[in-house]
Enzyme design. Structure first.
Site, PDB file in Angstrom:
ATOM      1  N   SER A   1      94.031  66.166 -70.217  1.00  0.00           N
ATOM      2  CA  SER A   1      93.346  64.872 -70.157  1.00  0.00           C
ATOM      3  C   SER A   1      92.963  64.432 -68.751  1.00  0.00           C
ATOM      4  O   SER A   1      92.004  63.703 -68.586  1.00  0.00           O
ATOM      5  CB  SER A   1      94.187  63.797 -70.841  1.00  0.00           C
ATOM      6  OG  SER A   1      95.532  63.872 -70.437  1.00  0.00           O
TER       7      SER A   1
ATOM      8  N   HIS B   1      91.443  65.756 -76.940  1.00  0.00           N
ATOM      9  CA  HIS B   1      90.197  65.681 -76.169  1.00  0.00           C
ATOM     10  C   HIS B   1      89.182  66.756 -76.540  1.00  0.00           C
ATOM     11  O   HIS B   1      88.174  66.887 -75.854  1.00  0.00           O
ATOM     12  CB  HIS B   1      90.495  65.754 -74.668  1.00  0.00           C
ATOM     13  CG  HIS B   1      91.146  64.508 -74.157  1.00  0.00           C
ATOM     14  ND1 HIS B   1      90.444  63.341 -73.931  1.00  0.00           N
ATOM     15  CD2 HIS B   1      92.434  64.231 -73.872  1.00  0.00           C
ATOM     16  CE1 HIS B   1      91.276  62.404 -73.504  1.00  0.00           C
ATOM     17  NE2 HIS B   1      92.488  62.916 -73.461  1.00  0.00           N
TER      18      HIS B   1
ATOM     19  N   LYS C   1      89.781  58.983 -80.419  1.00  0.00           N
ATOM     20  CA  LYS C   1      88.862  59.378 -79.342  1.00  0.00           C
ATOM     21  C   LYS C   1      87.488  59.671 -79.933  1.00  0.00           C
ATOM     22  O   LYS C   1      86.807  58.741 -80.319  1.00  0.00           O
ATOM     23  CB  LYS C   1      89.489  60.489 -78.522  1.00  0.00           C
ATOM     24  CG  LYS C   1      90.635  59.860 -77.707  1.00  0.00           C
ATOM     25  CD  LYS C   1      91.518  60.758 -76.924  1.00  0.00           C
ATOM     26  CE  LYS C   1      92.555  59.870 -76.227  1.00  0.00           C
ATOM     27  NZ  LYS C   1      93.832  60.525 -75.999  1.00  0.00           N
TER      28      LYS C   1
END
Ligand SMILES: *Cc1c(COP(=O)(O)O)cnc(C)c1O
Length: 398
Positions: free
Chosen positions: A178, A206, A237
């Site tokens: 990240s 991610h 996300k």
């Protein structure tokens, strides 16, 4: 009684590490409002722009009308809605696994999965730059934890050789890290896992919605879905909602459903976020052009910054780590960006090593070309002001 707290807070202030909250007055879009001022947002995890997509909002509203605003219970008591079951089927199918389990956040998923599966007499091998929730999962587990150097496969192998007496072994890694935006070397991890008889768990927070042919994440990107035991991720996300999950075999999921405390003792996610998650996954699977656009946008800015003389952590994801140096310089850079209408935070120690303070940019599929160009232009302007641009980098990238 609480004097010790103010003393410690004073120390934190003196070290320049005191944290404050920044207030956002609009949606998490490429243009947003930061404490009353319009800014370009270059630090959102809403990678694909779905958190503000009208179809997502419609589904959330419909779910509120049908099921209400709260689920009213934990999944194992009265909170298990048909929506939760549909979401779990969709996640399993999206991730290419037999089954999945949804938690209230990615943080709770990591804590629950790791602390439940790994017991006394077991060992966890964890990358040194793994996410805090993985670290806390390891701490809560009664297993021993061995940290290997970041993406260092020689070190991982050495450590695997030193833990042969343990009963079960688990290698756990972020799929995309990240803070640096680099991709974990999963082919090497999987082959070491096979050689030394370890399970593998990947946190795809991610990369879900971004990497891989269908957007399923790093496992799909490397063609290793079947070799990785646990595919963990978040709905907060690129999926644009909230919640965490793990996709795995039927038996692993049944075990976690029976044993993971952060699943059992938590109220089920509210209907609106579950419905939005289902829609987010549907959109990701059907509109692959979003992630193509995202990666093109990231490439444009990454190349532009490198050519202008900035030094970036190598990577090919929408996370751009622009190295500045000292914590003070990084904070000043971020403040100047904000004065020029760009919101991107400085990342300092202890999150990153001393001297490696940086501006961490996250790119969105919905960033327009002129917004990217403005960001590049502004970075170069501030870089020149602060004398940060290296001519060496400029030469190299030509
Ligand atoms: C954000 C993140 C999490 C936590 O997910 P939440 O849903 O925000 O709790 C876990 N792991 C990684 C790598 C993350 O970036």
């Amino acid at each position: 009684m609480t004097d010790y707290l103010s003393q410690e807070l004073q120390q934190i202030r003196e070290q320049g590490l005191f944290r404050t909250l920044r207030r956002i007055d609009a949606s998490s879009d490429t243009e947003t409002v930061l404490e009353g001022k319009k800014v370009l947002l270059f630090s959102s995890n809403n990678y694909l722009g779905l958190a503000n997509d009208s179809r997502m909002k419609e589904k959330a509203i419909e779910a509120i009308k049908q099921f209400g605003t709260g689920s009213g219970g934990s999944r194992l008591t009265t909170g298990n809605l048909s929506l939760h079951e549909q979401l779990e089927r969709d996640i399993a199918s999206f991730k290419g696994k037999e089954a999945s389990l949804v938690f209230s956040s990615g943080f709770l998923a990591n804590v629950g999965i790791i602390s439940t599966l790994m017991k006394q007499g077991d060992v966890i091998l964890s990358d040194s730059l793994n996410h805090a929730s993985i670290i806390d999962g390891c701490r809560l587990s009664k297993a021993d934890t061995v940290i290997y150097n970041h993406v260092d496969m020689n070190d991982l192998e050495k450590k695997l050789q030193s833990v042969t007496s343990y009963q079960r072994k688990l290698i756990v890694t972020d799929g995309v890290f990240s803070m640096d935006g680099n991709i974990a070397p999963l082919p090497a991890i999987v082959s070491l896992a096979q050689k030394y008889g370890a399970m593998v768990m990947v946190d795809d927070a991610h990369s879900t919605g971004i990497l891989g042919k269908t957007g399923a994440g790093t496992a799909e990107y490397f063609g290793l879905t079947n070799q990785i035991d646990l595919l963990m991720g978040t709905l907060s996300k690129s999926i644009g909602a909230e919640g965490g999950y793990v996709a795995a075999s039927h038996s692993l999921i049944q075990y976690l459903r029976n044993k993971a405390r952060s699943f059992i003792f938590q109220t089920a996610l509210s209907p609106s976020v579950v419905a939005a998650s289902i829609e987010g996954i549907r959109i990701i699977r059907e509109e692959r052009e979003r992630s193509v656009r995202l990666l093109e946008n990231a490439e444009f800015l990454r190349n532009g910054l490198k050519k202008s003389g900035f030094s970036l952590v190598d990577g090919s994801t929408p996370i751009l780590a622009v190295l500045i140096g000292s914590a003070q310089d990084a904070v000043h850079f971020s403040k100047r960006l904000e004065e020029e209408g760009i919101f991107a935070p400085a990342i300092r120690p202890p999150t990153v090593p001393e001297g490696m303070s940086r501006i961490r940019l996250t790119i969105m599929a919905t960033h327009r070309q002129e917004q990217l160009e403005y960001a590049l232009h502004t970075f170069v302007k501030i870089g020149k002001e602060m004398n940060l641009l290296s001519t060496k980098n400029v030469m190299q990238s030509k």
